[in-house]
Design a protein around this motif. Sequence first.
Motif, PDB file in Angstrom:
ATOM      1  N   ALA A  11       0.839  -1.207   0.000  1.00 34.98           N
ATOM      2  CA  ALA A  11       0.000   0.000   0.000  1.00 34.98           C
ATOM      3  C   ALA A  11       0.870   1.252   0.000  1.00 34.98           C
ATOM      4  O   ALA A  11       0.576   2.230  -0.703  1.00 34.98           O
ATOM      5  N   TRP A  81      -8.523  -3.809  -3.847  1.00 34.97           N
ATOM      6  CA  TRP A  81      -7.941  -2.490  -3.617  1.00 34.97           C
ATOM      7  C   TRP A  81      -8.914  -1.410  -4.089  1.00 34.97           C
ATOM      8  O   TRP A  81      -9.481  -1.518  -5.171  1.00 34.97           O
ATOM      9  N   ILE A 103      -5.808   5.029  -0.583  1.00 38.57           N
ATOM     10  CA  ILE A 103      -5.601   3.643  -0.986  1.00 38.57           C
ATOM     11  C   ILE A 103      -6.120   2.758   0.129  1.00 38.57           C
ATOM     12  O   ILE A 103      -5.684   2.879   1.287  1.00 38.57           O
ATOM     13  N   LEU A 105      -7.412  -1.394   1.199  1.00 34.00           N
ATOM     14  CA  LEU A 105      -7.530  -2.809   0.875  1.00 34.00           C
ATOM     15  C   LEU A 105      -8.719  -3.366   1.646  1.00 34.00           C
ATOM     16  O   LEU A 105      -8.795  -3.219   2.874  1.00 34.00           O
TER      17      LEU A 105
END
Length: 265
Positions: A11, A81, A103, A105
């Motif tokens: 990440a 993602w 970002i 997940l």
Amino acid sequence: MTPSQDLIDLAGQLADASGAVIRRYFRKGIEADDKEDTSPVTIADREAEAAIREILAARAPGHGIVGEELGRENEGAELVWVLDPIDGTKAFLTGKPLFGTLIALLHAGRPVVGVIDQPVLGERWIGAVGRATTWNGAPARVRACAGLSQARLSTTGPQYFPEGEARAFGAVAARAKLVSYGGDCYQYGLVASGSVDVVVEYGLKLHDFAALVPVIAGAGGIMTDWEGRPLDASSAGDVVAAGDPRAHAEVLAALRAGQRALGAF
């Protein structure tokens, strides 16, 4: 799921790649196109997301992707993602360093890793389930705030609330010690590091809020929808982030009171 260090490091690498693109375009006088919802998008948005996707194709080919600018692929995967290369394009276009790259997940629809990256100021918050949030590598921690009368409240802008929800937000703002506007994702980083106490927003999309959830939680805060429910891929996008659960509870009560009052009209 507790994410591995490899996923957390990945990440960060995605944020590095995005930031390298964004810095090339910041304050360079680039123009924007209007998307279908009239929000602006620039070459920097698109190229930054493309840079992230190139890395994911090489490093995590079995994972899904939900990107604001370049669409969805394999979104039924267990690990997905969620990308917002520039959250706050209006700030970016006007030369204000209050935007950020988001970002996230997701594991089975739940955010387990989140990054807020401000590539111009060089600030990065990283949150992950089971770990403490960091701010530029050091621990980030929310501040104590017993209630709204002591709270620093923020939202991106009052114009983003529909009429009814604007009145509900007004019921919260009327009780706050201080109200400020602007910041998009950056204001949530400020909650995580103890400068802002509460953020209230409405109508966010998954790419707007997914990364924020682990960052806030790992700093000791709480982030839910307006009903107090945890946020995941199915959430509608009405959010409350607070550093202190006492302030969070008061915000939810004020929102409910404001919504009830609308029934009298």
